[in-house]
Design a protein around this motif. Structure first.
Motif, PDB file in Angstrom:
ATOM      1  N   GLY A 166      -2.242   6.696  -8.645  1.00 33.20           N
ATOM      2  CA  GLY A 166      -1.186   5.597  -9.814  1.00 33.20           C
ATOM      3  C   GLY A 166      -1.362   4.977  -8.877  1.00 33.20           C
ATOM      4  O   GLY A 166      -2.451   4.304  -7.857  1.00 33.20           O
ATOM      5  N   ALA A 167      -0.839   3.703  -9.243  1.00 31.49           N
ATOM      6  CA  ALA A 167      -1.055   2.224  -8.122  1.00 31.49           C
ATOM      7  C   ALA A 167      -0.669   2.231  -7.014  1.00 31.49           C
ATOM      8  O   ALA A 167       0.247   2.973  -6.775  1.00 31.49           O
ATOM      9  N   VAL A 168      -1.318   1.958  -5.751  1.00 28.46           N
ATOM     10  CA  VAL A 168      -0.139   1.881  -4.739  1.00 28.46           C
ATOM     11  C   VAL A 168      -0.817  -0.014  -4.271  1.00 28.46           C
ATOM     12  O   VAL A 168      -1.283  -0.387  -4.650  1.00 28.46           O
ATOM     13  N   PRO A 169       0.563  -0.084  -3.029  1.00 26.45           N
ATOM     14  CA  PRO A 169       0.455  -0.852  -2.660  1.00 26.45           C
ATOM     15  C   PRO A 169      -0.501  -1.714  -1.748  1.00 26.45           C
ATOM     16  O   PRO A 169      -1.528  -0.157  -1.561  1.00 26.45           O
ATOM     17  N   SER A 170      -1.574  -2.486  -1.803  1.00 27.00           N
ATOM     18  CA  SER A 170      -2.081  -3.573  -1.429  1.00 27.00           C
ATOM     19  C   SER A 170      -1.965  -2.948   0.302  1.00 27.00           C
ATOM     20  O   SER A 170      -3.814  -2.580   0.641  1.00 27.00           O
ATOM     21  N   ALA A 171      -1.057  -2.519   0.685  1.00 24.18           N
ATOM     22  CA  ALA A 171      -1.733  -2.271   2.454  1.00 24.18           C
ATOM     23  C   ALA A 171      -1.802  -0.976   2.674  1.00 24.18           C
ATOM     24  O   ALA A 171      -1.754  -1.180   3.765  1.00 24.18           O
ATOM     25  N   LYS A 172      -1.855  -0.308   1.470  1.00 23.37           N
ATOM     26  CA  LYS A 172      -2.310   1.447   1.551  1.00 23.37           C
ATOM     27  C   LYS A 172      -3.561   1.747   1.159  1.00 23.37           C
ATOM     28  O   LYS A 172      -4.501   2.678   1.118  1.00 23.37           O
ATOM     29  N   LEU A 173      -4.579   0.250   1.003  1.00 22.18           N
ATOM     30  CA  LEU A 173      -5.747   0.438   0.234  1.00 22.18           C
ATOM     31  C   LEU A 173      -6.585   0.755   1.377  1.00 22.18           C
ATOM     32  O   LEU A 173      -7.973   1.323   1.259  1.00 22.18           O
ATOM     33  N   LYS A 174      -6.372  -0.074   2.605  1.00 17.57           N
ATOM     34  CA  LYS A 174      -7.120   0.625   4.150  1.00 17.57           C
ATOM     35  C   LYS A 174      -7.460   1.609   4.175  1.00 17.57           C
ATOM     36  O   LYS A 174      -7.876   2.675   4.181  1.00 17.57           O
ATOM     37  N   ALA A 175      -6.034   2.334   4.111  1.00 15.94           N
ATOM     38  CA  ALA A 175      -5.939   4.038   4.610  1.00 15.94           C
ATOM     39  C   ALA A 175      -6.267   4.794   3.543  1.00 15.94           C
ATOM     40  O   ALA A 175      -7.185   5.811   4.158  1.00 15.94           O
TER      41      ALA A 175
END
Length: 491
Positions: A361-370
């Protein structure tokens, strides 16, 4: 028997009409879209070959009038660390302004660009609609935000224009910037100091409909979806060609879009400038972060390869292609996993492929790097040839190789070297072959590709690089002496 055979071949009037409509639509698309695709493909190869100098090297000593540059200004060396030669007062028009939620591409471009310009000391006034979903993101606090009155997210350009005129009358702006048609052409035509950034156009949207039609899965409705998308599109292309000339300066985010503005939309050379989008440098390689993310979402330790895709899970992003191609792949490679980030109609279909597909699903933008650091290859099966998907750049910055559709915008701007990743034609067979190639190469070889792509992206697609190029364009708009390159502060 003869009668039965004849009845099987006989078509009803409705069927004949439908088939005729399908043929007419496809012929229309082929006539309008394919010649442009071929033109851009051939021209793009020439542009890419001409611009194949070492990243950040100043394009082998190129010098002259910046308004005559056909390749991306990101290839040139501008002063990113020193203070600008003079401070500008900049007006920026953006239909929406991002909040804590993940913004769209144009909103992210506006936020990243103008925040970076503000950090360089320029005074940036943003005219936009009331924010949706909460207060503006923290990075916007250094900007002067002018919100029009009314419902959140509803853009009314005339109201924004009134706010702009009041501020401009108080102290004139040096330059005005519009994200796409946020500032409509009837208002824009009287601004000699205006630059507009194009993230796509109607002709590219028309081409996208063709690719979507060809890539359609058997269970999807064909004619109804295609005809509804075509309504008014050819007329919109004609209208764009007619009014684009009202904008004084045009900024294309890709070389291929710059070629289209010059060759199809007939904008004079000196008014079209190519500046690639840049992203914040928070995206970087981090093996530990990626390993922790894998554990968090439950990727088995014995997985042989982990692929990833992110964005809106809709048809024009090519998820019909990826769903079918990956369905074939896992039959022979059960140790391969696909991590899907995003929401949309195709989320449920991906859920059918569990456990090999992990739909988060959608993830917070802060999680995209991970997320980028957790996968071995980032797949983008988009069927939209316009603009640049910022997630491709983010993946490259994290050292993750990319696999994407062979469109001029991607081939000529991102995967300019085959070492950076894999390109495939917009069909299931080509994508399935590319996925198989990635499996054969394995994580170690893909990591080598990722490092090569990271080096290129770090020299081309940073927020500082983009802001320095826009700054120089804006200075050039204000004072012609800044249009020469190089100047003493570029060295």
């Amino acid at each position: 028997m003869a009668t039965v055979g004849h009845s099987r071949l006989k078509k009803s009037p409705t069927m004949v009409s439908s088939l005729s409509s399908v043929r007419t639509i496809i012929i229309c698309l082929l006539v309008v879209a394919l010649p442009t695709v071929v033109l851009l493909h051939r021209r793009q190869e020439l542009v890419s070959a001409a611009c194949a100098g070492a990243p950040g090297s100043g394009k082998a000593g190129w010098a002259g009038d910046l308004r005559r540059v056909h390749f991306s200004w990101n290839h040139l060396r501008f002063s990113e660390g020193n203070s600008p030669p003079e401070t500008l007062k900049i007006a920026a028009f953006s239909r929406k302004w991002p909040t804590a939620s993940v913004p769209g591409g144009m909103e992210r471009h506006a936020l990243t660009l103008h925040s970076a310009l503000a950090r360089r000391g320029h005074r940036v006034h943003v005219f936009t609609s009331p924010p949706e979903g909460g207060p503006p993101v923290e990075a916007a606090t250094m900007l002067e935000l002018h919100f029009i009155e009314g419902p959140a997210g509803q853009w009314r350009p005339n109201d924004a224009w009134s706010l702009f005129k009041a501020e401009d009358d108080r102290e004139p702006f040096d330059v005005v910037h519009s994200e796409s048609v946020a500032l409509p052409h009837p208002l824009a035509r009287d601004l000699p100091n205006l630059a507009v950034s194009w993230h796509g156009n109607a002709l590219e949207s028309l081409q996208s409909l063709l690719f979507q039609a060809v890539a359609q899965s058997p269970e999807e409705p064909f004619l109804s979806g295609l005809t509804s998308g075509l309504q008014g599109q050819p007329l919109k292309v004609v209208q764009e060609i007619a009014f684009f000339k009202d904008y004084t300066h045009h900024v294309a985010t890709t070389e291929s879009n710059g070629e289209m503005l010059r060759d199809v939309y007939q904008i004079p050379d000196g008014r079209v400038h190519v500046i690639n989008t840049g992203i914040d440098e928070e995206f970087s390689p981090d093996e530990n972060l990626g390993r922790s993310f894998r554990e968090e979402i439950g990727v088995p330790a014995n997985a042989t390869l982990v692929m990833g895709v992110a964005g809106r899970l809709v048809r024009d992003k090519g998820h019909s292609l990826l769903h079918r191609a990956f369905s074939r792949l896992v039959k022979d490679h059960p140790g391969v996993y696909l991590v899907v980030v995003g929401s949309g109609p195709w989320a449920k279909r991906y859920g059918e492929l569990r456990p090999q597909v992990m739909a988060l699903g959608a993830v917070p933008s802060a999680k995209l790097k991970a997320f980028y650091n957790a996968i071995d290859v980032f797949v983008n099966p988009t069927l939209r040839p316009q603009g640049l998907d910022l997630m491709l750049m983010e993946a490259m910055q994290c050292g993750t190789p990319i696999m994407a559709t062979r469109f001029p915008s991607i081939k000529g701007t991102l995967i300019v070297d085959e070492e950076f990743g894999h390109l495939f034609a917009p069909n299931v067979e080509a994508l399935a072959e590319a996925l198989e190639t990635a499996v054969r190469e394995g994580p170690r070889r893909l990591a080598e590709r990722g490092r090569a792509g990271r080096n290129y992206a770090a020299s081309m697609f940073t927020a500082r690089k983009m802001a320095a190029a826009y700054e120089r364009l804006f200075l050039c708009i204000k004072r012609e002496s800044y249009c020469s390159y190089p100047l003493h502060f570029d060295l």
